[in-house]
Every structure is written in structure tokens, then in C-alpha cells.
Design a protein around this motif. Structure first.
Motif, PDB file in Angstrom:
ATOM      1  N   ARG A 203       0.831  -1.210   0.000  1.00 20.39           N
ATOM      2  CA  ARG A 203       0.000   0.000   0.000  1.00 20.39           C
ATOM      3  C   ARG A 203       0.864   1.257   0.000  1.00 20.39           C
ATOM      4  O   ARG A 203       0.505   2.272  -0.615  1.00 20.39           O
ATOM      5  CB  ARG A 203      -0.954  -0.019   1.199  1.00 20.39           C
ATOM      6  N   GLY A 213      -1.860   0.209  -9.416  1.00 16.97           N
ATOM      7  CA  GLY A 213      -2.941  -0.281  -8.568  1.00 16.97           C
ATOM      8  C   GLY A 213      -2.524  -1.263  -7.498  1.00 16.97           C
ATOM      9  O   GLY A 213      -3.293  -2.153  -7.130  1.00 16.97           O
ATOM     10  N   ARG A 215      -2.363  -1.032  -4.390  1.00 15.02           N
ATOM     11  CA  ARG A 215      -3.203  -1.003  -3.191  1.00 15.02           C
ATOM     12  C   ARG A 215      -4.298  -2.068  -3.262  1.00 15.02           C
ATOM     13  O   ARG A 215      -4.654  -2.654  -2.236  1.00 15.02           O
ATOM     14  CB  ARG A 215      -3.825   0.381  -3.017  1.00 15.02           C
ATOM     15  N   SER A 216      -4.805  -2.327  -4.450  1.00 12.03           N
ATOM     16  CA  SER A 216      -5.924  -3.263  -4.576  1.00 12.03           C
ATOM     17  C   SER A 216      -5.467  -4.715  -4.739  1.00 12.03           C
ATOM     18  O   SER A 216      -6.054  -5.627  -4.150  1.00 12.03           O
ATOM     19  CB  SER A 216      -6.818  -2.868  -5.755  1.00 12.03           C
ATOM     20  N   HIS A 217      -4.424  -4.965  -5.525  1.00 14.33           N
ATOM     21  CA  HIS A 217      -4.033  -6.359  -5.791  1.00 14.33           C
ATOM     22  C   HIS A 217      -2.708  -6.752  -5.144  1.00 14.33           C
ATOM     23  O   HIS A 217      -2.281  -7.907  -5.281  1.00 14.33           O
ATOM     24  CB  HIS A 217      -3.957  -6.621  -7.295  1.00 14.33           C
TER      25      HIS A 217
END
Length: 252
Positions: A203, A213, A215-217
Motif C-alpha cells: 500500500r 494499482g 493497493r488493490s491487488h
């Protein structure tokens, strides 16, 4: 049975319950997630702790890793030392719901992380960089990391446990436990620490590489992640040695 008619009480709105009393809650975008009664979670923690206590040692160390599969980011290796002479009564209660990190939600992992930090005698964490993974290979890097964290815990560790892998003669004396994060409290605690610390790192890295991205995956391969790699190329924290289709498309 708590209902006056002999049937289980109706769960609150938005929660479904089966005949065994297990509950499912709706999570936006993820369908229904099963939430088991607290007693089941407590039994899980008790079983893991009993496995370690049966070893007959005061100091038990467990080691595990997170992040073997992602295309980007570090491999995180953690070691946790538990002092079973002190883990009794109120001091061990925070570990009552301890479980393998893969069986926990993100919220549960964060709660268990705080419990492990409060109960452990010592915690050691090592981050293996993508560059080292590319240079040494994933498996060799993982074994070296596991050897390193157990080496920092032994002594005083009397028994060292590792999830699945034999670490070779350079490691402290240890036992490889198949599916160890589902059997041993020390290994499960290490799996929680490794997963939580790695996710937090990813993160933070998302702020440096916002287009990917993370933070999401958290570095795992997803359609969106692959599409961004095809468009922008790999970042400095991508593992170039991995045989990913999105890398092949770049070469083509």
C-alpha cells in the motif's frame, strides 16, 4: 436453539444463517462471505496452541512467508518466537482466534497481527527484494530468508518450525511441518505477520507507483494489473524473471 418455537433465531437483516448456525454476510462486490460462530474460531486457536505445547518446549519459533506468487513487490519472511511458559490465562487469550492468514479476512488479519505483537516474545521480519528474487531465484531466496529469521530466533528457540520446507544444513535445527500454518500457532502467527506487513508495504508502494494499482491487488496478477504492465511496462519493483504473459507481449 434460542427461538421459542424451537427454531434458530432469525438473523439480523442482511445476514443469512444456515441450519448449523453459521452466518453469511453480504460484502459489496464479493457476494456472500461466510462468518463462522466465535466458538469455531476459538477452537481453531486452541488447536494451534495445543500443537505447539505438545512439543514440550518453552520457546517455540515458527517461520512463514507471504508473497511467493505476486508479479511485483518483495517476498516477506517472518519469524515469531512464543514463550509458552508465559502464554497462560489472560496472556494467551488474544491468540484464541489465531488462524492461518489465508483463512482470515483483511480485518481479521489486522486484529490477529495486534494480538501476535502483544503476545510474542520476539518477532523478526525480512523483506526479499524483487532484484534478489530475480538474481537468486524465488525458491532459493525464500529458503535463505526462512533460515535467516530462524537464525535470529535460535537461541533462545528450543524448537524451530517452518511451513513445509526443509531449509538445508545451514539452518538451525528445525522441523518442516506440512500445512504448518494450519497446525502450529507459531507458524500461523508468522503467516499473519508476513501477510500484514507485506500488504502494508504494498500500500505504501502504491503511492510511489500509483498507475499499477498495488493497493488493490498487492502485486498479484489481475487483468487490470496485466493491462497496465502491457501499456507502461514493468516498474522497478516488478519481478522480471517471472514468466508472465504480459511480459511476453512486451517482447512481441
Amino acid at each position: 436453539m434460542d427461538g421459542r418455537d424451537g427454531k434458530p433465531p432469525r438473523p439480523p437483516d442482511g445476514i443469512a444463517s444456515d441450519a448449523s448456525g453459521n452466518e453469511s454476510v453480504p460484502i459489496s462486490g464479493a457476494g456472500w462471505i461466510r462468518r463462522y460462530p466465535r466458538a469455531v474460531a476459538r477452537r481453531t486457536g486452541r488447536r494451534l496452541l495445543q500443537f505447539d505445547r505438545k512439543l514440550g518446549a518453552r520457546f517455540v519459533a515458527g517461520a512463514d512467508e507471504a508473497g511467493r506468487g505476486p508479479l511485483a513487490g518483495p517476498l516477506l519472511v517472518a519469524g515469531v518466537l512464543l514463550d509458552y511458559a508465559g502464554l497462560r490465562d489472560h496472556r494467551v487469550r488474544p491468540l484464541a482466534c489465531l488462524n492461518d492468514s489465508k483463512q482470515c479476512s483483511e480485518r481479521e488479519r489486522e486484529q490477529l497481527f495486534r494480538a501476535v505483537v502483544g503476545c510474542a516474545e520476539r518477532i523478526v521480519v525480512r523483506a526479499v527484494s524483487p532484484a534478489e528474487i530475480d538474481r537468486e531465484g524465488l525458491h532459493r531466496s525464500n529458503l535463505a530468508g526462512l533460515r535467516g529469521v530462524l537464525g535470529e530466533l535460535s537461541p533462545p528457540a528450543e524448537v524451530c518450525l517452518v511451513d513445509g520446507f526443509r531449509l538445508g544444513p545451514r539452518a538451525p535445527e528445525h522441523r518442516a511441518v506440512v500445512d504448518g500454518d494450519e497446525k502450529s500457532a507459531a507458524i500461523a502467527a508468522a503467516s499473519i505477520v508476513a501477510k500484514v506487513v507485506r500488504d502494508r508495504m504494498m500500500r505504501r508502494l502504491d503511492a510511489l507507483y500509483p498507475a499499477y494499482g498495488f493497493r488493490s491487488h498487492v502485486g498479484y496478477i489481475t487483468p487490470r494489473h496485466s493491462a497496465v504492465v502491457r501499456e507502461l511496462g514493468p516498474s522497478e519493483i516488478h519481478r522480471r524473471s517471472f514468466q508472465a504473459l504480459c511480459y511476453r507481449d512486451l517482447v512481441a
